[in-house]
Design an enzyme around this catalytic site. Structure first.
Site, PDB file in Angstrom:
ATOM      1  N   MET A  30      -1.088   3.479   1.358  1.00 28.60           N
ATOM      2  CA  MET A  30      -1.740   4.468   0.540  1.00 28.60           C
ATOM      3  C   MET A  30      -1.456   5.835   0.514  1.00 28.60           C
ATOM      4  SD  MET A  30      -5.854   3.489   1.561  1.00 28.60           S
ATOM      5  CE  MET A  30      -5.940   4.464   3.122  1.00 28.60           C
ATOM      6  N   HIS A  37       5.600   3.541   7.913  1.00 25.17           N
ATOM      7  CA  HIS A  37       5.685   2.748   6.321  1.00 25.17           C
ATOM      8  C   HIS A  37       7.275   2.563   6.209  1.00 25.17           C
ATOM      9  CE1 HIS A  37       2.321   5.344   5.542  1.00 25.17           C
ATOM     10  NE2 HIS A  37       1.582   4.416   5.453  1.00 25.17           N
TER      11      HIS A  37
HETATM   12  P1  AMP Z   1      -1.591   2.655   5.352  1.00 27.45           P
HETATM   13  O1  AMP Z   1      -0.766   3.589   4.052  1.00 27.45           O
HETATM   14  O2  AMP Z   1      -2.125   3.438   6.234  1.00 27.45           O
HETATM   15  O3  AMP Z   1      -2.873   2.133   4.518  1.00 27.45           O
HETATM   16  O4  AMP Z   1      -0.541   1.735   5.834  1.00 27.45           O
HETATM   17  C1  AMP Z   1       0.027   0.881   5.325  1.00 27.45           C
HETATM   18  C2  AMP Z   1       0.833   0.054   5.929  1.00 27.45           C
HETATM   19  O5  AMP Z   1       1.593   0.430   6.763  1.00 27.45           O
HETATM   20  C3  AMP Z   1      -0.272  -0.981   6.774  1.00 27.45           C
HETATM   21  O6  AMP Z   1       0.241  -2.355   6.841  1.00 27.45           O
HETATM   22  C4  AMP Z   1      -0.254  -0.311   7.883  1.00 27.45           C
HETATM   23  O7  AMP Z   1      -0.655  -1.229   9.135  1.00 27.45           O
HETATM   24  C5  AMP Z   1       1.251   0.191   8.161  1.00 27.45           C
HETATM   25  N1  AMP Z   1       1.459   1.116   9.044  1.00 27.45           N
HETATM   26  C6  AMP Z   1       0.618   2.372   9.261  1.00 27.45           C
HETATM   27  N2  AMP Z   1       1.027   2.914  10.316  1.00 27.45           N
HETATM   28  C7  AMP Z   1       1.956   2.313  11.052  1.00 27.45           C
HETATM   29  C8  AMP Z   1       2.905   2.300  12.200  1.00 27.45           C
HETATM   30  N3  AMP Z   1       2.620   3.644  12.813  1.00 27.45           N
HETATM   31  N4  AMP Z   1       3.809   1.624  12.520  1.00 27.45           N
HETATM   32  C9  AMP Z   1       3.790   0.516  11.696  1.00 27.45           C
HETATM   33  N5  AMP Z   1       3.068   0.352  10.451  1.00 27.45           N
HETATM   34  C10 AMP Z   1       2.313   1.092  10.256  1.00 27.45           C
END
Ligand code: AMP
Length: 282
Positions: A30, A37
């Protein structure tokens, strides 16, 4: 790096790569990209020739009072980070390209969303299944990489891929943390300095619970309620803190050898919701 803003454009760009027999991985995000990420992108690069990153703040996974309008949007910076990370294709669709005014179908989830984040966020995982399903159909990746930080999401998506025979391999990448243990999250930007200082307490509580479990506390109810109280005393509003089966996502009272568990918590610090988890096998 190719920047695609429509489904047609991304299909064309991915199609070209596939016609060259290149394997494709997808990292759905997102936006407001951070090192968590970027580590997913690195995992994707190790597992395919071409990496596609999607950046889309998905409205259907936000409840009316959630932070959809205030969610951080940093498109230009995100695109630059993708470029520097060796991403081949960035997909930044408009809402109208993804959703029409009327939607008649959704994927029903049984049991897997009754606890953890699903309990306090009705419709959240249905929204995630909807968007990830769409992205899988649009991009048709060989591999998709998700973070362990959102473990309930990963388990539910893995079951979706298995039950619906989706031709994609899901990879779970480890949680990336700040040096004090706080799991990186786009929402950490909401924290005030004081909140940021105490935020790692959630991770410390999970580590403490895990340590005790590995030392033989196999009925962790008291241990957990003590940690919950400590967090509340520090100023957190605890949504959940418990041990769950990694298979069923149901809370577990007594832990058994050879089973895998998720020690997970979600807390509010002021208006910010933080989640974190550890996976443990006895
Ligand atoms: P989001 O943008 O929050 O929807 O996250 C996108 C992807 O990044 C999802 O698969 C999350 O699980 C992963 N993600 C978010 N924060 C972390 C983190 N601290 N470590 C590893 N992966 C992450």
């Amino acid at each position: 790096m190719i920047i695609c803003r429509t489904i047609r454009e991304v299909r064309e760009a991915v199609g070209k790569e596939k016609s060259l027999s290149n394997t494709v991985s997808l990292v759905p995000t997102m936006g407001a990209l951070h090192n968590g990420h970027l580590s997913l992108i690195e995992t994707a690069k190790r597992n395919s020739e071409v990496v596609v990153v999607s950046i889309f703040v998905n409205p259907t996974q936000f409840a009316p009072n959630d932070d959809f309008n205030t969610y951080p949007r940093e498109e230009e910076r995100d695109i630059e980070k993708c470029r520097q990370s060796g991403v081949s294709i960035v997909f930044v669709p408009d809402r109208d390209d993804i959703y029409s005014d009327q939607s008649y179908l959704s994927i029903h989830i049984d049991q897997l969303n009754e606890h953890m984040c699903g309990k306090s966020r009705p419709g959240f995982f249905e929204g995630i299944l909807q968007i990830v399903n769409k992205l899988f159909n649009i991009i048709q990746p060989d591999v998709a990489v998700f973070g362990q930080k959102d473990i309930q999401q990963f388990v539910i998506l893995s079951i979706m891929a298995e039950e619906f025979n989706l031709p994609v391999r899901l990879i779970r990448a480890p949680t990336v943390r700040a040096s004090d243990g706080l799991a990186l999250s786009s929402r950490n930007a909401y924290l005030t300095d004081d909140e940021r200082r105490i935020a790692p307490s959630l991770y410390r509580a999970l580590v403490y619970i895990e340590k005790n479990i590995l030392q033989g506390v196999h009925t962790p109810k008291m241990l957990i309620s003590h940690q919950r109280m400590e967090l509340e005393t520090k100023g957190f509003n605890v949504d959940y803190l418990d041990v769950y089966s990694a298979k069923t996502l149901l809370p577990v009272e007594t832990l058994r050898e050879d089973n895998q568990y998720i020690i997970a918590g979600a807390v509010y610090l002021g208006k910010t919701r933080l989640i974190d988890n550890l996976m443990t096998k006895l």
